[in-house]
Scaffold this active site. Sequence first.
Site, PDB file in Angstrom:
ATOM      1  N   ARG A  56     -11.295  -8.984  18.033  1.00  0.00           N
ATOM      2  CA  ARG A  56     -11.114  -9.462  19.401  1.00  0.00           C
ATOM      3  C   ARG A  56     -11.143  -8.265  20.337  1.00  0.00           C
ATOM      4  NH1 ARG A  56      -5.904  -7.820  20.531  1.00  0.00           N
ATOM      5  NH2 ARG A  56      -4.507  -7.692  18.739  1.00  0.00           N
ATOM      6  N   GLU A 113      -7.138  -1.754   9.351  1.00  0.00           N
ATOM      7  CA  GLU A 113      -7.503  -3.141   9.597  1.00  0.00           C
ATOM      8  C   GLU A 113      -8.578  -3.187  10.674  1.00  0.00           C
ATOM      9  OE1 GLU A 113      -4.136  -5.286  11.048  1.00  0.00           O
ATOM     10  OE2 GLU A 113      -3.958  -4.102  12.875  1.00  0.00           O
ATOM     11  N   ASN A 169      -9.606  -5.500  14.071  1.00  0.00           N
ATOM     12  CA  ASN A 169      -9.245  -6.549  15.025  1.00  0.00           C
ATOM     13  C   ASN A 169     -10.519  -7.167  15.568  1.00  0.00           C
ATOM     14  OD1 ASN A 169      -6.258  -6.369  15.240  1.00  0.00           O
ATOM     15  ND2 ASN A 169      -6.740  -4.266  15.801  1.00  0.00           N
ATOM     16  N   ASN A 213       6.155  -0.215  14.968  1.00  0.00           N
ATOM     17  CA  ASN A 213       4.746  -0.532  14.728  1.00  0.00           C
ATOM     18  C   ASN A 213       4.062  -1.179  15.923  1.00  0.00           C
ATOM     19  OD1 ASN A 213       4.809   0.347  11.944  1.00  0.00           O
ATOM     20  ND2 ASN A 213       5.952  -1.530  11.500  1.00  0.00           N
ATOM     21  N   GLU A 246       0.838  -1.193   0.000  1.00  0.00           N
ATOM     22  CA  GLU A 246       0.000   0.000   0.000  1.00  0.00           C
ATOM     23  C   GLU A 246       0.873   1.242   0.000  1.00  0.00           C
ATOM     24  OE1 GLU A 246      -3.832  -1.500   2.632  1.00  0.00           O
ATOM     25  OE2 GLU A 246      -2.178  -0.457   3.617  1.00  0.00           O
ATOM     26  N   GLU A 293      -9.305   0.075  12.881  1.00  0.00           N
ATOM     27  CA  GLU A 293      -8.154   0.971  12.969  1.00  0.00           C
ATOM     28  C   GLU A 293      -8.034   1.819  11.707  1.00  0.00           C
ATOM     29  OE1 GLU A 293      -4.597  -0.858  14.297  1.00  0.00           O
ATOM     30  OE2 GLU A 293      -5.592  -2.066  15.825  1.00  0.00           O
TER      31      GLU A 293
END
Length: 687
Positions: A324, A320, A322, A267, A232, A307
């Site tokens: 959870r 992305e 998540n 990160n 990306e 996110e």
Amino acid sequence: MAAYRSAAGFQRVLNAVKHVCLMQRCGVIICRYSTVYDPNEKVSLIIGVIKTCKKMGIKTVAVHSDVDSSAVHVKMADEAVCVGPAPTSKSYLNMDAIMNAIKQTGAQAVHPGYGFLSENKEFAKRLEAEGVTFIGPDTHAIQAMGDKIESKLIAKAAKVNTIPGFDGVVKDAEEAVKIAGEIGYPVMIKASAGGGGKGMRIAWNDEETREGFRFSSQEAASSFGDDRLLIEKFIDNPRHIEIQVLADKHGNALWLNERECSIQRRNQKVVEEAPSTFLDPDTRRAMGEQAVSLAKAVKYSSAGTVEFLVDTKKNFYFLEMNTRLQVEHPITECITGLDLVQQMILIAKGYKLQQKQSDIPINGWAIESRVYAEVNQQAINTVTKVLSTSQISDGSIFQNIFYKMFFKYLLVTYGKTREEALKKMEEALDNYVIRGVTHNIPLLREIIVHPRFVSGDISTKFLPEVYPDGFKGHMLTAGERRELLATAAALYVAAQLRSQKFLGDLRVSIVPAESRQWELCVELDQGVHMLGVSRSGNNYTVEIDGEKVEVSGEWNLASALLPITINGKHRNLQCLLRTAAGEITLQYLGTSFKLRVLSKLAAYLSKHMPEKIPEDTSSILRSPMPGSVVAVSVKPGDNVAEGQEICVIEAMKMQNSMTAAKTAKVKSVHCKAGDTVGEGDLLVELE
């Protein structure tokens, strides 16, 4: 059926929250539903899965490895089952053992915690096949959002802003170079099945793209069993802001405001806060609505996090999702008043959400710091050893959080304002006692008091911009240096006076009258300072270079903490080391400083003592961290150039290239691919 029905109710609960709390990261928690549950019971905030279950009348079974038999989550649960030895692949990731534990205990539901199997669709499928409830989203949502390529396509279809890039799978390094050229540098190479910063590399040119493809694919295969990569456009100088979502099985979904996660290292998130200082109400609403749109597009049902990257003009792009409960969720609980674990359990049971979007408030401010062990200040990104349980002044116990083979702690503070939350975080870090390992508290404390952070001027580049040469500890001002020198001198004198007494009486009946003035020599950072010290009770006056510093305190030398007052200002220090040779190590303003305090005579005599010759580190390569050897690129007799890769060490599922410190010939190689190495182990010798 939820416990919270109004913003007023949220506020009443928030008032009862402890300001310094910790969340425990453990393995799977197996639940057995009770026949009795009071839906009107208000559950305390910032609590672990087991505590929430207990509040709801649900019996729990904790699974654990053999080395974790005394862990806190094991003691808290109603029952516990050992599922294997210490390696996670043989215990916490061992589905067969966990399924056996479920059958053995007759459990009806499983909460997977914050890691391990929490996003594993195969585990969720096996539970479903056995008629056991998975407290999380269904397998379709886990699979769709777990694959970055598929999730990006779904996000586009749901009209969620996405980062420009190549939506397919990159086949090899040369195709990666071609795609990167078409997108335009810089680019981000990332694992399709990745997360947690693993399998990610930024490339600014063709050479870095080839190298990034190699390392990212290896890390992705090692961490996720899937080496597929995507590329990306890299959004330079962005903020990382995530939206907490909550959705039920009846098509209802809410966004629970944002968490700012921009302070990162390699990160990996370091400091998070809620809400963000950057977002205005319109941007917050737009991000929240897009996050909910994505959740509905995959029929999501549970707590999840979407996110985003946000640029300086407040344009935001999907990164992305998540699927959870994330470890930073307590700060969302603090500002909204919702217990997310409770909500997950109710949703899994089939209850509808009882809140409307207008019911979700932002009350106060919460900050989370990730405290973990490190090798040293130079290798600051590496977790190495287990942190011991610690206690701070308000009595809150800091519990272990299991992360692969290592431990980390999540420290959360809450206040009515950001200023209050930051002040409490500063105090909590100063009172946080860790012994035996190097840790990142010095960095955390520097971050939260840094003018740029305090003003909200941050991005994901904050750390490399503020510390371009790496963080090396707090840089003392002239006034702070005097405070530190004076404290060390006063502590030295207090220790000398205490050593003369036993049970409050003098050890020897006939001794000279107690001195009230001392001349001392204090060494700090290769500087030597002559100090004059005078004492009156517990108060010391220290003269340094014509300046007087007043230091007072209880001087409890057995305590881990050293609360003192310096020139009328309260400080919390820690004495990490004190020897008979005058060596004193003090943790001051978060950073450890090594000092040496001697009497004037002892300082004169010490000049005649021989010094130990330090090891020549340019000719040897030692492992800076515990891990495994992935590859060795040299053999005895090879000529290597300065900066050339010698071997690759994998730690925390991140691969680290170890390079030669100078141009030389390889004398001997002490490791091979597949070896497990510890911190400081000799890898290669050069001539």
